[in-house]
Design a protein around this motif. Structure first.
Motif, mmCIF file in Angstrom:
data_model
loop_
_atom_site.group_PDB
_atom_site.id
_atom_site.type_symbol
_atom_site.label_atom_id
_atom_site.label_comp_id
_atom_site.label_asym_id
_atom_site.label_seq_id
_atom_site.Cartn_x
_atom_site.Cartn_y
_atom_site.Cartn_z
ATOM 1 N N ASN A 164 24.679 46.422 38.575
ATOM 2 C CA ASN A 164 24.980 44.979 38.573
ATOM 3 C C ASN A 164 25.605 44.543 37.247
ATOM 4 N N TYR A 165 26.413 43.483 37.319
ATOM 5 C CA TYR A 165 27.103 42.957 36.148
ATOM 6 C C TYR A 165 26.490 41.631 35.716
ATOM 7 N N SER A 166 26.341 41.474 34.387
ATOM 8 C CA SER A 166 25.854 40.187 33.881
ATOM 9 C C SER A 166 26.821 39.088 34.314
ATOM 10 N N GLY A 198 26.912 53.638 39.440
ATOM 11 C CA GLY A 198 27.921 53.221 40.400
ATOM 12 C C GLY A 198 27.324 52.115 41.247
ATOM 13 N N TYR A 199 28.112 51.526 42.104
ATOM 14 C CA TYR A 199 27.571 50.453 42.936
ATOM 15 C C TYR A 199 28.354 50.330 44.226
ATOM 16 N N GLY A 200 27.749 49.589 45.124
ATOM 17 C CA GLY A 200 28.411 49.386 46.408
ATOM 18 C C GLY A 200 28.575 47.909 46.686
ATOM 19 N N GLN A 219 31.400 52.211 48.349
ATOM 20 C CA GLN A 219 30.796 52.672 47.096
ATOM 21 C C GLN A 219 31.844 52.968 46.035
ATOM 22 N N ARG A 220 31.451 52.728 44.786
ATOM 23 C CA ARG A 220 32.290 53.065 43.638
ATOM 24 C C ARG A 220 31.546 54.053 42.753
ATOM 25 N N PRO A 221 32.271 54.962 42.088
ATOM 26 C CA PRO A 221 31.615 55.808 41.090
ATOM 27 C C PRO A 221 31.252 54.959 39.866
ATOM 28 N N ALA A 222 30.318 55.468 39.040
ATOM 29 C CA ALA A 222 30.012 54.792 37.778
ATOM 30 C C ALA A 222 31.279 54.738 36.919
ATOM 31 N N HIS A 223 31.468 53.630 36.234
ATOM 32 C CA HIS A 223 32.698 53.462 35.454
ATOM 33 C C HIS A 223 32.490 52.404 34.389
ATOM 34 N N ILE A 224 33.396 52.390 33.442
ATOM 35 C CA ILE A 224 33.423 51.345 32.407
ATOM 36 C C ILE A 224 34.826 50.737 32.424
ATOM 37 N N HIS A 225 34.878 49.403 32.477
ATOM 38 C CA HIS A 225 36.168 48.696 32.485
ATOM 39 C C HIS A 225 36.654 48.456 31.062
ATOM 40 N N PHE A 226 37.965 48.512 30.890
ATOM 41 C CA PHE A 226 38.554 48.248 29.566
ATOM 42 C C PHE A 226 39.804 47.384 29.676
HETATM 43 FE FE LIG Z 1 33.295 47.631 38.033
#
Ligand SMILES: [Fe+2]
Length: 312
Positions: A164-166, A198-200, A219-226
């Motif tokens: 989850n994202y803040s 990761g999340y769905g 579903q998405r793999p675990a990742h970091i956005h930049f």
């Molecule tokens: Fe994301």
């Protein structure tokens, strides 16, 4: 046989009127786009023999999609956001502009205005100290010749160990796992964070409802956005996708690309853990980004896509 009326003169006239082409007010560009949407919609209804019931189910679906704020998620899930990346790549290649770290989708979960720091930031608020694995992320921002770019802005955001994202997950503190870090004299950024999950898509949401109709997972793999930017360089929107995730090459949003895989190393060493001021197992991830020179000042800026914003 398909009955066609969409290409007749009276229909064209109706759609031109509906798109405002018979008046001088409004926005010409949007009139052009709306006319095309009306024409393509009519053709699609004819060619696929869409029933009235199917049409109105679709209208009701769009209402629910908007109500749940998932239109951006669906755009990613149906590959349209990835298409925009590939189209931008093709346009840039056509202009002879290649090289550097690949772009990939932004997704709908960026929040502008995250805390700013020099060189280093701790990204997590410690709320998951008992459950998450600490992760140290570092790397350099480089130009195409491999020279470091000092003073570059690295704006990164990621999910927590629950995926989850803040800001969107109100149980997290403000700007948790969102930071802006200015690179040091060697173009280096460093962050202490946690290994994201990761999340769905929400299984009850309209995006997953659509994916279910398509026989697809969400579903998405675990990742970091930049977001990575620096004066004189092209703004980069990208993600590091973590190498140890089973969805790495099965991402429902099609964000994983060659050149964007981050190798996560897990370390079980008490002495090293102590040196890093963590209790036990931790992870390390090193990732450098290469920026292309900007063709013009606008290219230095991120897109003007509407985004969430919080005051600092
Ligand atoms: Fe994301």
């Amino acid at each position: 046989m398909t009955v066609r009326i969409s290409n007749t003169a009276p229909m064209l006239e109706l759609f031109q009127d509906a798109a405002g082409l018979k008046n001088a007010a409004g926005n010409p560009r949007n009139k052009q786009i709306v006319l095309r949407i009306l024409q393509e919609t009519a053709r699609l209804i004819e060619e696929l023999d869409i029933s009235d019931d199917e049409f109105w189910v679709g209208v009701e679906y769009i209402n629910r999609l908007g109500k749940s704020n998932e239109a951006g998620l669906l755009a990613a899930g149906l590959g349209v956001e990835h298409f925009l990346d590939l189209l931008n790549d093709a346009k840039q290649a056509e202009a002879g502009r290649t090289g550097g770290t690949p772009r990939t989708i932004e997704g709908p979960l960026y929040v502008a205005g995250a805390p700013l720091s020099q060189g280093y930031a701790r990204m997590d608020d410690g709320a998951e100290d008992d459950v998450a694995t600490p992760m140290f992320v570092e790397g350099q921002i480089l130009d195409l010749q491999g020279q470091p770019i000092a003073g570059a802005l690295v704006d990164l955001w990621q999910a927590d160990s629950q995926g989850n994202y803040s800001h969107f997950d109100k149980s997290q503190s403000e700007f948790n796992l969102r930071r802006r870090i200015v690179t040091d004299a060697e173009g280096r950024y460093r962050a202490r964070s946690i290994v994201p999950s990761g999340y769905g898509c929400n299984p009850q949401g309209p995006t997953q409802e659509c994916l279910n109709q398509l026989g697809r997972h969400g579903q998405r793999p675990a990742h970091i956005h930049f977001f990575v930017s620096a004066p004189g360089y092209e703004h980069l929107t990208t993600q590091i996708n973590l190498s140890n995730d089973k969805y790495l090459w099965d991402d429902f949003a099609y964000a994983t690309r060659d050149g964007l895989i981050g190798e996560v190393h897990f370390i079980d060493d008490q002495a090293l853990a102590a040196a890093h001021e963590v209790a036990g197992r931790f992870a390390q991830l090193s990732f450098d980004f290469q920026l292309r020179p900007a063709a013009n000042p606008e290219a230095e800026q991120r897109s003007n896509r509407p985004r969430a914003f919080q005051e600092e």
